[in-house]
Design a protein around this motif. Structure first.
Motif, PDB file in Angstrom:
ATOM      1  N   LYS A 126      46.591  15.765  30.690  1.00  0.00           N
ATOM      2  CA  LYS A 126      47.620  16.804  30.774  1.00  0.00           C
ATOM      3  C   LYS A 126      47.414  17.902  29.733  1.00  0.00           C
ATOM      4  O   LYS A 126      47.756  19.063  29.964  1.00  0.00           O
ATOM      5  CB  LYS A 126      49.020  16.185  30.598  1.00  0.00           C
ATOM      6  CG  LYS A 126      49.497  15.376  31.787  1.00  0.00           C
ATOM      7  CD  LYS A 126      50.996  15.150  31.757  1.00  0.00           C
ATOM      8  CE  LYS A 126      51.442  14.401  30.531  1.00  0.00           C
ATOM      9  NZ  LYS A 126      52.888  14.066  30.578  1.00  0.00           N
ATOM     10  N   HIS A 127      46.844  17.539  28.565  1.00  0.00           N
ATOM     11  CA  HIS A 127      46.706  18.498  27.467  1.00  0.00           C
ATOM     12  C   HIS A 127      45.259  18.936  27.264  1.00  0.00           C
ATOM     13  O   HIS A 127      44.835  19.212  26.142  1.00  0.00           O
ATOM     14  CB  HIS A 127      47.258  17.891  26.171  1.00  0.00           C
ATOM     15  CG  HIS A 127      48.742  17.658  26.209  1.00  0.00           C
ATOM     16  ND1 HIS A 127      49.297  16.472  26.677  1.00  0.00           N
ATOM     17  CD2 HIS A 127      49.784  18.457  25.860  1.00  0.00           C
ATOM     18  CE1 HIS A 127      50.627  16.551  26.599  1.00  0.00           C
ATOM     19  NE2 HIS A 127      50.942  17.748  26.109  1.00  0.00           N
ATOM     20  N   HIS A 128      44.505  18.969  28.367  1.00  0.00           N
ATOM     21  CA  HIS A 128      43.135  19.511  28.361  1.00  0.00           C
ATOM     22  C   HIS A 128      42.221  18.817  27.351  1.00  0.00           C
ATOM     23  O   HIS A 128      41.402  19.442  26.688  1.00  0.00           O
ATOM     24  CB  HIS A 128      43.164  21.023  28.086  1.00  0.00           C
ATOM     25  CG  HIS A 128      44.082  21.774  28.995  1.00  0.00           C
ATOM     26  ND1 HIS A 128      43.803  21.975  30.323  1.00  0.00           N
ATOM     27  CD2 HIS A 128      45.306  22.335  28.759  1.00  0.00           C
ATOM     28  CE1 HIS A 128      44.806  22.647  30.885  1.00  0.00           C
ATOM     29  NE2 HIS A 128      45.730  22.878  29.951  1.00  0.00           N
ATOM     30  N   GLY A 129      42.395  17.505  27.210  1.00  0.00           N
ATOM     31  CA  GLY A 129      41.460  16.712  26.414  1.00  0.00           C
ATOM     32  C   GLY A 129      41.812  16.575  24.959  1.00  0.00           C
ATOM     33  O   GLY A 129      41.042  15.952  24.207  1.00  0.00           O
ATOM     34  N   ILE A 130      42.960  17.083  24.510  1.00  0.00           N
ATOM     35  CA  ILE A 130      43.342  17.017  23.100  1.00  0.00           C
ATOM     36  C   ILE A 130      44.743  16.435  22.977  1.00  0.00           C
ATOM     37  O   ILE A 130      45.674  16.863  23.661  1.00  0.00           O
ATOM     38  CB  ILE A 130      43.331  18.428  22.436  1.00  0.00           C
ATOM     39  CG1 ILE A 130      41.944  19.068  22.560  1.00  0.00           C
ATOM     40  CG2 ILE A 130      43.769  18.340  20.986  1.00  0.00           C
ATOM     41  CD1 ILE A 130      40.862  18.373  21.764  1.00  0.00           C
ATOM     42  N   PHE A 131      44.893  15.444  22.070  1.00  0.00           N
ATOM     43  CA  PHE A 131      46.224  14.873  21.847  1.00  0.00           C
ATOM     44  C   PHE A 131      46.268  14.263  20.449  1.00  0.00           C
ATOM     45  O   PHE A 131      45.375  13.499  20.058  1.00  0.00           O
ATOM     46  CB  PHE A 131      46.530  13.798  22.899  1.00  0.00           C
ATOM     47  CG  PHE A 131      47.988  13.408  22.976  1.00  0.00           C
ATOM     48  CD1 PHE A 131      48.937  14.329  23.406  1.00  0.00           C
ATOM     49  CD2 PHE A 131      48.397  12.128  22.619  1.00  0.00           C
ATOM     50  CE1 PHE A 131      50.279  13.968  23.491  1.00  0.00           C
ATOM     51  CE2 PHE A 131      49.728  11.763  22.699  1.00  0.00           C
ATOM     52  CZ  PHE A 131      50.679  12.695  23.138  1.00  0.00           C
ATOM     53  N   ALA A 132      47.289  14.588  19.681  1.00  0.00           N
ATOM     54  CA  ALA A 132      47.389  14.141  18.296  1.00  0.00           C
ATOM     55  C   ALA A 132      47.793  12.673  18.221  1.00  0.00           C
ATOM     56  O   ALA A 132      48.631  12.203  19.002  1.00  0.00           O
ATOM     57  CB  ALA A 132      48.412  14.994  17.539  1.00  0.00           C
ATOM     58  N   LYS A 133      47.207  11.976  17.274  1.00  0.00           N
ATOM     59  CA  LYS A 133      47.502  10.559  17.087  1.00  0.00           C
ATOM     60  C   LYS A 133      48.983  10.343  16.781  1.00  0.00           C
ATOM     61  O   LYS A 133      49.600   9.401  17.276  1.00  0.00           O
ATOM     62  CB  LYS A 133      46.626   9.991  15.978  1.00  0.00           C
ATOM     63  CG  LYS A 133      46.731   8.489  15.796  1.00  0.00           C
ATOM     64  CD  LYS A 133      45.699   8.000  14.789  1.00  0.00           C
ATOM     65  CE  LYS A 133      45.768   6.486  14.639  1.00  0.00           C
ATOM     66  NZ  LYS A 133      44.719   5.973  13.715  1.00  0.00           N
ATOM     67  N   ARG A 134      49.560  11.209  15.959  1.00  0.00           N
ATOM     68  CA  ARG A 134      50.982  11.064  15.609  1.00  0.00           C
ATOM     69  C   ARG A 134      51.873  11.213  16.855  1.00  0.00           C
ATOM     70  O   ARG A 134      52.932  10.596  16.956  1.00  0.00           O
ATOM     71  CB  ARG A 134      51.382  12.078  14.544  1.00  0.00           C
ATOM     72  CG  ARG A 134      51.328  13.526  14.984  1.00  0.00           C
ATOM     73  CD  ARG A 134      51.785  14.480  13.886  1.00  0.00           C
ATOM     74  NE  ARG A 134      51.758  15.859  14.332  1.00  0.00           N
ATOM     75  CZ  ARG A 134      50.693  16.645  14.319  1.00  0.00           C
ATOM     76  NH1 ARG A 134      49.526  16.156  13.862  1.00  0.00           N
ATOM     77  NH2 ARG A 134      50.771  17.893  14.749  1.00  0.00           N
ATOM     78  N   ASN A 135      51.424  12.044  17.795  1.00  0.00           N
ATOM     79  CA  ASN A 135      52.206  12.225  19.022  1.00  0.00           C
ATOM     80  C   ASN A 135      52.170  10.970  19.897  1.00  0.00           C
ATOM     81  O   ASN A 135      53.132  10.658  20.608  1.00  0.00           O
ATOM     82  CB  ASN A 135      51.697  13.425  19.814  1.00  0.00           C
ATOM     83  CG  ASN A 135      51.993  14.735  19.114  1.00  0.00           C
ATOM     84  OD1 ASN A 135      52.855  14.795  18.244  1.00  0.00           O
ATOM     85  ND2 ASN A 135      51.259  15.783  19.467  1.00  0.00           N
ATOM     86  N   LEU A 136      51.037  10.252  19.852  1.00  0.00           N
ATOM     87  CA  LEU A 136      50.954   9.005  20.611  1.00  0.00           C
ATOM     88  C   LEU A 136      51.943   7.991  20.049  1.00  0.00           C
ATOM     89  O   LEU A 136      52.645   7.309  20.808  1.00  0.00           O
ATOM     90  CB  LEU A 136      49.529   8.443  20.561  1.00  0.00           C
ATOM     91  CG  LEU A 136      49.329   7.115  21.311  1.00  0.00           C
ATOM     92  CD1 LEU A 136      49.591   7.286  22.804  1.00  0.00           C
ATOM     93  CD2 LEU A 136      47.923   6.552  21.074  1.00  0.00           C
ATOM     94  N   LYS A 137      52.011   7.907  18.723  1.00  0.00           N
ATOM     95  CA  LYS A 137      52.952   6.981  18.100  1.00  0.00           C
ATOM     96  C   LYS A 137      54.388   7.329  18.490  1.00  0.00           C
ATOM     97  O   LYS A 137      55.196   6.453  18.799  1.00  0.00           O
ATOM     98  CB  LYS A 137      52.799   7.027  16.581  1.00  0.00           C
ATOM     99  CG  LYS A 137      53.698   6.049  15.843  1.00  0.00           C
ATOM    100  CD  LYS A 137      53.446   6.092  14.343  1.00  0.00           C
ATOM    101  CE  LYS A 137      54.356   5.083  13.627  1.00  0.00           C
ATOM    102  NZ  LYS A 137      54.122   5.114  12.159  1.00  0.00           N
ATOM    103  N   THR A 138      54.687   8.632  18.498  1.00  0.00           N
ATOM    104  CA  THR A 138      56.029   9.077  18.891  1.00  0.00           C
ATOM    105  C   THR A 138      56.325   8.704  20.342  1.00  0.00           C
ATOM    106  O   THR A 138      57.420   8.242  20.674  1.00  0.00           O
ATOM    107  CB  THR A 138      56.153  10.603  18.724  1.00  0.00           C
ATOM    108  OG1 THR A 138      55.916  10.941  17.348  1.00  0.00           O
ATOM    109  CG2 THR A 138      57.536  11.082  19.130  1.00  0.00           C
ATOM    110  N   LEU A 139      55.322   8.887  21.206  1.00  0.00           N
ATOM    111  CA  LEU A 139      55.483   8.561  22.622  1.00  0.00           C
ATOM    112  C   LEU A 139      55.724   7.069  22.820  1.00  0.00           C
ATOM    113  O   LEU A 139      56.595   6.666  23.610  1.00  0.00           O
ATOM    114  CB  LEU A 139      54.233   8.992  23.397  1.00  0.00           C
ATOM    115  CG  LEU A 139      54.230   8.728  24.906  1.00  0.00           C
ATOM    116  CD1 LEU A 139      55.333   9.528  25.595  1.00  0.00           C
ATOM    117  CD2 LEU A 139      52.865   9.060  25.503  1.00  0.00           C
TER     118      LEU A 139
END
Length: 948
Positions: A700-713
């Motif tokens: 969804k984010h064109h191949g980039i996603f922050a590790k902290r955002n995964l934890k939040t998710l």
């Protein structure tokens, strides 16, 4: 076992129940509270006690025929072992019907007496264990009725007492006194009771319709379907299909929708004239404001061309002389009953002629054996679907008791796919059939039976032989004229004959509500046909509270279809089919009962059949493609519950490979296929959703996603996630977790990289996603279907109780650095984790050096052995006993069950003991026996799977 041993076990078991639950008691001796919870019903406990007793006594005030039917298979198995019992019941409140007493008389190994005092209200089940000198008893609120054994919230206590215990002595005295004072149940007694019997009036429900003061109104199912039909028409659609099990009120639903539509002129098409009048009556009740002359028929004897509501047989309507009298735009609403027939020439002629504003089709079985696409005919608009299990849940159908017993057997020979007519209609087999059908009986005062057999000559001969034995029967085959069929059905309804014997003639399109016994004397050809034949008895009717279904199971190769059909399972999973075989309660009070031999035949059939063979998968694929009007995706299979998506991964590694086998015009590169195989094989099972959700976000984010955002998710979605999981996910997606061969299969390149707290999708994958629509579609489909499948698991925990996991799953979910599944064998201690894998029933061919007596002591306690040549003071045992080590127990029944093990949760080491183990050549080596305490008591039905 000596007396001291059993006394000691009873003492421990009583102490567990009444003093300290940490004291290990034996499951069969422990006090238990039974209240009909998930996987733990009174019926299960009674059956389990019957399986182990030497004799039994039931002192029960109220008994129903249906509850007896649920136990008859177990009682018959006991009779073959010479085990007898007693039932003491009553006439209290006139609850027990004369028919219930007649059914009790059929139990050859059970003596029955009647307590004729007016206050006998006992509810006790007593089981003797003579060899071990103890008795078990279940006493509480449950009578011997279907609801009390399965559904009602009841309170019962099971306890065990030694022969010289005071409670046993008092219980025996009371039972024997009541028994001595009671009256033996005889035919003469039943005759006298019947003459004076006044039945208890019970409320009856009709799930097909709700009757208000003035008119019929839709039920909940019909309201939902009507709303869907309205939405479909509002969208501009001109056609729709309703899929609804027989007996669920399709006719009333059609009438309600016609009332909503308010057509200028309406046409209802059926394929048999004898149901026209019933259909018209149903419409008249709904359209009660319409004058009588608004309704008319077009049939062999009628030509009511001008009626506003016209009901026509396809045979008459399709004649050109009839069609030409009607304008192609004559009807603005046409409804076709049994719509799966419309591929035929007569239906096509009629439907190609008329041009209605709206066309509705109704069918219980849309699946086709030919190549005609029924769904395409209705523009792929399925307005509503209710299948057998849902209809039972909604109480729209009559409950059933399925009885699976072995077919007649002589000198080791039993019916199979090649049996001769001489065998099928031999005097011995006919006598056996009558004995079994009489024993298992039927609901109501009069037998109205339907027998399905395998051949026409068998049907005619069997009808003659049964008639001569006092069971008037008539055979109907495809050669029987319709008028004769109608005549015979009428004779069955009036009770002039007991059985109609047929060869597939009544699979569909016949409405005989009185049928209260369905007998299957043939191989199960398909799940569809099985449900069609079962459904012949499921219509509700007065004086019928359930239908008895008796299946004579021979050595048929298709026996595996039986549990699959009964549960509605379309997963094509052998593990799920074995689980289906253990299902005892389908819905409400509908039950499934297999004799021991019949159950073993089905189990062997499952083990020797490829449920996920390419032929059956091709049929499933074709049917779903017809329904959707396009190439199905895995999500389509998962949402429609047609095939478990993991089957495609197991069979073909990925769905792309399967599409190639289906001759679809698709193409991926080797690199694209490697990535698709990785997601399909390793992640799509949904047992941990973190990788799937991360890949979804990266796409969804064109191949980039922050590790902290995964934890939040993960926190937001309440998914189990910590530092260990984060590290594990990174090793899985970088392929570092896998062995060399697997890395090569998956492309040898990381799928996801991480740098400076940022996850980055491999640039090749990004390029493929942006420039290859097929790859994009198949990869996102595999990810999404895995996320859907993850809903089967408790994602806020690492593992879900009683779900299956293989050794590789466990390595990944325990967050181990690498896949060491190939060397785990029975257990492995690593990173303060110790998964234990137990194959409960060891093969006869297993090496004696690993044939340990791992077993449940009770539902809370498991006896387990380490590998041999291990001592109490070894580092291995010390690590297992370390308080920092989490021990998890995984069990499967035997090696036939594939790689998956049921998860029974975390366990604690309660006791350890050094023992010696006999290995080859009289060599003895040390071994450690451990008593493991389960953190969560094993659910009773799951515990019973492994009880020896």
């Amino acid at each position: 076992m000596n007396l001291t041993d059993i006394q000691s076990k009873i003492e421990d078991s009583l102490a567990n129940g009444f003093v300290d639950q940490k004291i290990a008691g034996s499951e069969e001796l422990m006090p238990q509270f039974i209240h009909n919870g998930p996987g733990d019903t009174m019926l299960l406990h009674i059956e389990r006690e019957l399986s182990h007793c030497s004799s039994f006594t039931f002192a029960i005030a109220f008994i129903t025929e249906g509850a007896l039917t649920s136990l008859k298979v177990k009682l018959a198995d006991l009779a073959t072992k010479g085990i007898r019992g007693r039932i003491l019941t009553s006439t209290y409140l006139n609850f027990n019907s004369p028919k219930a007493f007649q059914e009790l008389r059929k139990l050859d190994n059970v003596d029955v007496r009647i307590a004729e005092n007016n206050n006998f209200h006992a509810k006790g089940y007593i089981f003797d264990h003579d060899a071990q000198h103890y008795q078990s008893a279940i006493i509480g609120s449950s009578n011997l009725t279907e609801q009390a054994l399965m559904n009602n919230y009841e309170w019962n206590i099971k306890f065990t007492s030694y022969d010289n215990g005071s409670i046993t002595e008092k219980l025996i005295q009371e039972v024997e006194l009541a028994w001595k004072q009671a009256t033996p149940l005889t035919s003469d007694w039943i005759t006298i009771y019947s003459e004076n019997y006044q039945p208890v009036v019970r409320a009856k429900s009709n799930a097909n319709k709700i009757i208000s003061a003035n008119k019929i109104t839709p039920n909940a199912m019909q309201r939902e379907a009507l709303n869907n039909l309205s939405e479909i028409r509002n969208s501009g659609a001109k056609r729709a299909l309703i899929i609804s099990a027989t007996g669920t009120g399709k006719t009333y639903l059609g009438a309600f929708d016609v009332a909503n539509f308010q057509p200028k002129k309406f046409l209802y098409i059926v394929h048999r004239e004898q149901i026209l009048d019933k259909t018209m009556d149903s419409f008249r009740q709904v359209l009660s404001d319409e004058p009588e002359d608004s309704f008319g028929k077009i049939s062999g004897t009628h030509r009511d061309m001008d009626a506003k509501y016209t009901f026509a047989t396809i045979q008459t309507l399709s004649k050109r002389s009839c069609l030409t009298q009607l304008n192609p735009e004559e009807f603005d609403y046409i409804l076709v009953d049994e719509a799966h027939r419309i591929g035929g020439e007569t239906y096509q002629r009629v439907l190609n002629y008329f041009q209605p504003e709206f066309l509705l089709g109704m069918t219980a079985t849309p699946e086709r054996m030919d190549d005609f696409n029924l769904f395409e005919m209705f523009d792929h608009n399925v307005a509503y679907e209710i299948r057998l299990q849902k209809a039972l849940d909604e109480k729209m159908l009559c409950p059933f008791h399925y009885i699976g017993i072995t077919d007649y057997e002589k000198d080791g020979v039993v019916s199979d796919d090649t049996s001769s007519l001489k065998w099928l209609v031999s005097d011995e087999r006919v006598d056996y059939i009558i004995k079994q059908t009489t024993y298992y009986g039927y609901s109501g005062d009069c037998l109205h039976g339907l027998i399905f057999c395998s051949r026409k000559d068998e049907a005619y001969e069997l009808a003659d032989l049964m008639s001569k034995r006092g069971y008037p029967s008539k055979a109907l085959t495809g050669e029987t004229p319709q008028s004769k069929r109608d005549e015979v059905v009428d004779e069955l309804e009036q009770g002039k004959i007991k059985y109609i014997i047929t060869v597939d003639v009544f699979n569909e399109g016949i409405d005989i509500p009185c049928v209260n016994q369905v007998v299957m004397l043939r191989n199960t050809q398909s799940s569809i046909v099985f449900i069609q034949q079962l459904g012949r008895g499921l219509r509700k009717a007065n004086n019928k509270s359930y239908v008895t279904v008796i299946d004579f199971i021979g050595n048929y190769k298709n026996n595996y279809l039986i549990p699959i059909a009964l549960t509605g399972d379309k997963s094509r999973s052998a593990d799920k089919a074995r689980d289906d075989l253990e299902v005892r309660q389908i819905s409400g009070v509908s039950t499934v009962n297999f004799s021991e031999i019949a159950k073993e035949r089905i189990y062997q059939s499952i083990n020797h059949t490829s449920l996920d063979g390419l032929t059956v998968l091709r049929d499933d694929y074709k049917n779903l493609k017809h329904r959707l009007g396009r190439v199905p995706l895995l999500c389509d299979f998962q949402k429609s519950e047609k095939v478990d998506c993991t089957v495609f991964a197991d069979k073909c590694q990925n769905y792309y490979h399967f599409l190639l086998k289906m001759k679809e015009d698709v193409h991926l590169t080797a690199g694209q296929e490697a990535i698709l195989s990785f997601v399909s094989i390793e992640l799509m099972n949904g047992k941990r959703s973190v990788e799937l959700l991360l890949l979804n976000e990266l796409i969804k984010h064109h191949g980039i996603f922050a590790k902290r955002n995964l934890k939040t998710l993960m926190t937001k979605q309440q998914i189990f996630y910590n530092t260990d999981v984060s590290r594990s996910v990174e090793r899985v997606l970088s392929l570092e977790f896998f062995q060399k061969a697997a890395k090569k299969k998956y492309g040898n390149e990381p799928v996801v990289l991480i740098e400076d707290g940022i996850y980055q999708l491999n640039t090749k994958i990004i390029d493929w996603l942006e420039n290859d629509a097929l790859f994009n579609s198949l990869l996102t489909d595999a990810i999404h279907v895995g996320i859907i499948r993850a809903n089967k698991y408790n994602q806020d925990e690492q593992f879900t109780l009683y779900h299956r996991y293989n050794r590789k799953d466990v390595c990944r979910l325990l967050c181990w650095d690498s896949d060491t599944s190939s060397t785990i064998y029975g257990y492995r201690v690593r990173d303060h984790e110790c998964p234990i894998f137990v194959t409960y029933a060891k093969s006869d061919q297993i090496d004696s050096s690993i044939n340990y007596q791992d077993r449940f002591i009770n539902a809370d306690t498991f006896q387990w052995y380490t590998r041999h040549n291990v001592k109490l003071d070894s580092k291995e045992v010390t690590n297992i006993k370390d308080s920092q080590t989490t021990i998890r127990l995984f069990i499967k029944k035997n090696d036939d069950e594939g790689k998956g093990f049921y998860y029974f949760g975390e366990v604690q080491v309660k006791e350890t003991e050094q023992q010696e183990f006999q290995v080859k050549d009289d060599k003895v080596e040390p071994i450690v026996r451990m008593i493991l305490q389960l953190d969560d008591s094993a659910q009773y039905d799951k515990y019973l799977l492994f009880e020896k």
